[in-house]
Structure formats: structure tokens, C-alpha cells
Design a protein around this motif. Structure first.
Motif, mmCIF file in Angstrom:
data_model
loop_
_atom_site.group_PDB
_atom_site.id
_atom_site.type_symbol
_atom_site.label_atom_id
_atom_site.label_comp_id
_atom_site.label_asym_id
_atom_site.label_seq_id
_atom_site.Cartn_x
_atom_site.Cartn_y
_atom_site.Cartn_z
ATOM 1 N N ASP A 37 0.816 -1.211 0.000
ATOM 2 C CA ASP A 37 0.000 0.000 0.000
ATOM 3 C C ASP A 37 0.853 1.266 0.000
ATOM 4 N N GLN A 38 1.960 1.243 0.717
ATOM 5 C CA GLN A 38 2.843 2.407 0.742
ATOM 6 C C GLN A 38 3.433 2.674 -0.642
ATOM 7 N N ILE A 39 3.853 1.623 -1.303
ATOM 8 C CA ILE A 39 4.402 1.788 -2.647
ATOM 9 C C ILE A 39 3.314 2.217 -3.627
ATOM 10 N N LEU B 105 10.444 -9.907 -3.938
ATOM 11 C CA LEU B 105 9.880 -10.616 -5.088
ATOM 12 C C LEU B 105 8.367 -10.455 -5.138
ATOM 13 N N THR B 106 7.729 -10.497 -3.984
ATOM 14 C CA THR B 106 6.276 -10.299 -3.920
ATOM 15 C C THR B 106 5.892 -8.911 -4.410
ATOM 16 N N LEU B 107 6.639 -7.895 -3.978
ATOM 17 C CA LEU B 107 6.349 -6.532 -4.399
ATOM 18 C C LEU B 107 6.627 -6.331 -5.882
ATOM 19 N N LYS B 108 7.615 -7.000 -6.395
ATOM 20 C CA LYS B 108 7.897 -6.940 -7.829
ATOM 21 C C LYS B 108 6.703 -7.467 -8.631
ATOM 22 N N ARG C 162 3.534 -7.786 -7.595
ATOM 23 C CA ARG C 162 2.301 -7.023 -7.373
ATOM 24 C C ARG C 162 2.320 -5.657 -8.060
ATOM 25 N N THR C 163 3.482 -5.025 -8.106
ATOM 26 C CA THR C 163 3.559 -3.688 -8.697
ATOM 27 C C THR C 163 3.868 -3.716 -10.193
ATOM 28 N N GLY C 164 4.455 -4.806 -10.659
ATOM 29 C CA GLY C 164 4.866 -4.863 -12.051
ATOM 30 C C GLY C 164 6.088 -4.017 -12.357
ATOM 31 N N ARG C 165 6.786 -3.578 -11.327
ATOM 32 C CA ARG C 165 7.981 -2.753 -11.502
ATOM 33 C C ARG C 165 9.244 -3.597 -11.359
ATOM 34 N N SER C 166 10.313 -3.113 -11.958
ATOM 35 C CA SER C 166 11.619 -3.718 -11.705
ATOM 36 C C SER C 166 12.012 -3.445 -10.262
#
Length: 217
Positions: A71-73, A95-98, A100-104
Motif C-alpha cells: 500500500d505504501q508503494i 519478489l512479492t512486491l515486484k 504485485r507492482t509490475g515494476r523492476s
């Protein structure tokens, strides 16, 4: 060999413009409140809009986060289209945030010995710097160097940047000793914390590209 440069901890439009004019590859925005270089999402959007986007040959935008939640990102991404997330967290969370966000995603790693060097290729890159020490108020951005020879023979699983304590005066030596192809600087090009110096940025970029005959010293 050309060395790519990231200038991190930008807080002013004039500093963003210097970075764009000097052809740095990445500009870094810090979203960690404990940092003197912290920017709010709205300020980050203003800085982002001040220089050409990557599609117009402007620098890639990197957002630095410390142990963030999704949520912060996401809140930051609602304001500024970051290209890369630079994270201080564990590899599973990164890896999870990568995903979920689709960002590098780059993962920051503090290195005290060769066994600390990462060997996983599931992320897009690493920022290699000195390890945090007891009493530090934040995990990185402390202007502290480490033994650059530790990376000299490293078979890195992904692209990586050398960070920590770099300045215009030592960046050439750091590149030659570490064998890095990219460098990341923040406090080393500042007048005061969060306030960059155009002269130091220019000197840092130029010195990072110098060839040396003493690379094996």
C-alpha cells in the motif's frame, strides 16, 4: 567501458535538471521518513515532471523504500510513475512486491565479506554497499564505504550498482577496484544533506568515466 551513474536522494528541481543534463541513467527519490532526503509523493511528482521522461531520453526514476508495504508503494505510484523500486527488505518480500507492482526491483545488500554477496537471479538488480552497524538510524545512505575488492571476482547473478561513501574523488578508484559497471551516490555530491551540488554532480559523473592504469592496485 562506460559506467552508468545513479544520483540518489534528490529533493530539488535544479538538481534533477543537472542530472538530466549530465546524462545520468537513474535519479533516485527517497520515500523513507528517517532520511534527510525524504520526499512526499506530491513532491516526487513535481520533481518527476521537471525533467524529460525516460521515453524522451530522460533518466529512469528509482524510488527507495525501507521495509515497505504494498500500500505504501502503491500510494507513491499513484503520484509518480517510478521505473524501479530500490528496496531495503528481504528477498521474499522484494519478489512479492515486484510481482504485485509490475515494476523492476533492486534489492539493497550490505556486504562485509564475500559470502554476503547475493546469488539469486529472481530480482532485477542489487545495490551493494556497506552493512548497517549498531546504532544506525537507517539501513543505508550513511556515506560508509566497504572493501571494494570483495566484488572484483564476483559472478553477479544480475546487474548491480556499487554504493556507499562514493565521492567525486574516490569514484574512479572504486570503479577500477570493484569492477562495477554502475555507481550510486547521494551524500558524496551534496552541499548539505538533501541539497545537491551541481559542481559535485558534474565532477562525479566525469570522474566515473575516467580510465586508469592502476586498476589492479
Amino acid at each position: 567501458m562506460s559506467v552508468d551513474v545513479k544520483i540518489c536522494g534528490l529533493t530539488r528541481v535544479e538538481d534533477m535538471k543537472v542530472c538530466a543534463a549530465m546524462g545520468v541513467r537513474w535519479v533516485g527519490l527517497v520515500f523513507h521518513p528517517a532520511s534527510p532526503r525524504f520526499v512526499q509523493p506530491e513532491q516526487a511528482a513535481y520533481l518527476h515532471a521537471a525533467i524529460p521522461a525516460p521515453a524522451q531520453n530522460g533518466p529512469l526514476r528509482v524510488g527507495l523504500f525501507v521495509r515497505p508495504t504494498y500500500d505504501q508503494i502503491a500510494e507513491v505510484l499513484n503520484h509518480v510513475p517510478l521505473d524501479i523500486l530500490q528496496l531495503y527488505t528481504d528477498e521474499t518480500t522484494a519478489l512479492t512486491l515486484k510481482k504485485r507492482t509490475g515494476r523492476s526491483v533492486w534489492l539493497a545488500r550490505g556486504i562485509a565479506q564475500q559470502s554476503d554477496l547475493p546469488n539469486l537471479n529472481t530480482l532485477d538488480g542489487y545495490v551493494i554497499e556497506a552493512p548497517a552497524q549498531k546504532g544506525d538510524t537507517r539501513p543505508g545512505g550513511l556515506g560508509r564505504t566497504f572493501d571494494w575488492t570483495l566484488t572484483r571476482q564476483w559472478q553477479a547473478p544480475t546487474p548491480w550498482l556499487l554504493a556507499g561513501g562514493l565521492t567525486p574523488d574516490n569514484v574512479n578508484q572504486a570503479v577500477q577496484v570493484s569492477h562495477t559497471q554502475a555507481v550510486d551516490v547521494s551524500s558524496g555530491v551534496e552541499e548539505t544533506p538533501g541539497i545537491k551540488s551541481a559542481l559535485l554532480i558534474e565532477k562525479f559523473v566525469k570522474n566515473s568515466q575516467k580510465r586508469s592504469c592502476t586498476s589492479e592496485e
